[in-house]
Design a protein around this motif. Sequence first.
Motif, PDB file in Angstrom:
ATOM      1  N   GLY A   1       0.881  -1.182  -0.003  1.00  0.00           N
ATOM      2  CA  GLY A   1      -0.184   0.013  -0.012  1.00  0.00           C
ATOM      3  C   GLY A   1       0.976   1.280  -0.063  1.00  0.00           C
ATOM      4  O   GLY A   1       2.117   1.385  -0.089  1.00  0.00           O
ATOM      5  N   ASP A   2       0.314   2.335   0.216  1.00  0.00           N
ATOM      6  CA  ASP A   2       1.026   3.682   0.200  1.00  0.00           C
ATOM      7  C   ASP A   2       0.248   4.498   1.051  1.00  0.00           C
ATOM      8  O   ASP A   2      -1.013   4.359   1.705  1.00  0.00           O
ATOM      9  N   HIS A   3       0.642   5.826   1.278  1.00  0.00           N
ATOM     10  CA  HIS A   3       0.185   6.685   2.314  1.00  0.00           C
ATOM     11  C   HIS A   3      -1.232   7.112   2.067  1.00  0.00           C
ATOM     12  O   HIS A   3      -2.047   7.409   2.553  1.00  0.00           O
ATOM     13  N   GLY A   4      -1.496   7.175   0.596  1.00  0.00           N
ATOM     14  CA  GLY A   4      -3.033   7.749   0.033  1.00  0.00           C
ATOM     15  C   GLY A   4      -3.811   6.774   0.039  1.00  0.00           C
ATOM     16  O   GLY A   4      -4.989   7.151  -0.364  1.00  0.00           O
ATOM     17  N   LEU A   5      -3.543   5.596   0.338  1.00  0.00           N
ATOM     18  CA  LEU A   5      -4.265   4.279   0.197  1.00  0.00           C
ATOM     19  C   LEU A   5      -4.841   4.414  -1.156  1.00  0.00           C
ATOM     20  O   LEU A   5      -6.207   4.156  -1.313  1.00  0.00           O
ATOM     21  N   SER A   6      -4.010   4.200  -2.310  1.00  0.00           N
ATOM     22  CA  SER A   6      -4.701   4.005  -3.570  1.00  0.00           C
ATOM     23  C   SER A   6      -5.375   2.923  -3.964  1.00  0.00           C
ATOM     24  O   SER A   6      -6.219   2.822  -4.944  1.00  0.00           O
ATOM     25  N   ASP A   7      -5.546   2.022  -3.038  1.00  0.00           N
ATOM     26  CA  ASP A   7      -6.065   0.629  -3.243  1.00  0.00           C
ATOM     27  C   ASP A   7      -7.405   0.702  -2.155  1.00  0.00           C
ATOM     28  O   ASP A   7      -8.034  -0.296  -1.722  1.00  0.00           O
TER      29      ASP A   7
END
Length: 198
Positions: free
Chosen positions: A172-178
Motif C-alpha cells: 500500500g501507500d500513504h494515500g491508500l490508492s487501493d
Amino acid sequence: MTGVIVYLHGFKSSPHSFKAQLIAQTLEQNGGDWRYICPQLPLSPQESVDLVSNAIRDCQRDRLTIIGSSLGGYYAHWLAEQHACKAVLLNPVIDPWQIKILDDIPDRSDLRVCEWLDFRERYEGELKAIRVKNITNPSRYLLLAAKGDELLDWRLMQSHYHGAHQVIVDGGDHGLSDFGLYLEKVLSFCGIGKQYAG
C-alpha cells in the motif's frame, strides 16, 4: 433514522480527493438515508475541528461516524472523543509535530516539505491542544494502516490504536490508492451493509 458519515481530508487535500469522491459515489448509490458531510477544511487545526463540531452538533452519536485520512485522521480522533462517536482512521497522523520522514528529506526546495514544515511551525500549539493520548473506547475505532506508507510509520499507528479494530495492509501507500478494496469494510463499520465483524 438518518445516519451521518463525515469525511476529513488530509493536509493540502480536499473533498475532491479520490477517497472522498469514492465514498460519496458509493453512498449515493447504496447509502439509503445516510447523509454525507465532506467539508473543505481550513488550514488552522482549531478552525477545522470547530467547523466539524458545528456541523455534527445535532447528530445522533450512535449513527455518526467520522472518517479521517492522514492529518484528517488526527482531527477525527479528537472529534470522536469529544462527541462519543465512531471513527475510521486511514493512515492517521499520530503526532504531527514529530514526523521524521519529511524532516529527513535533504532537499528543502521540495514544495511538499516546505509546506508541511511551515504549517507545523505555525500551528504546533493548535495541533498539541487537540492531541488525544489514549482512546477511551477502542471498540468505536477502526484503523486502516498501510505498511507501505512512505510518510508515516504504520507501527506507530498500530501501537497508538491498540485494542481498536485494525486492518493492517501489506504494502500500500500513504494515500491508500487501493482504498476501494476496503471500502465495504469501512462502510460496514459505519453501519451500512453487512454488520462489521472485525
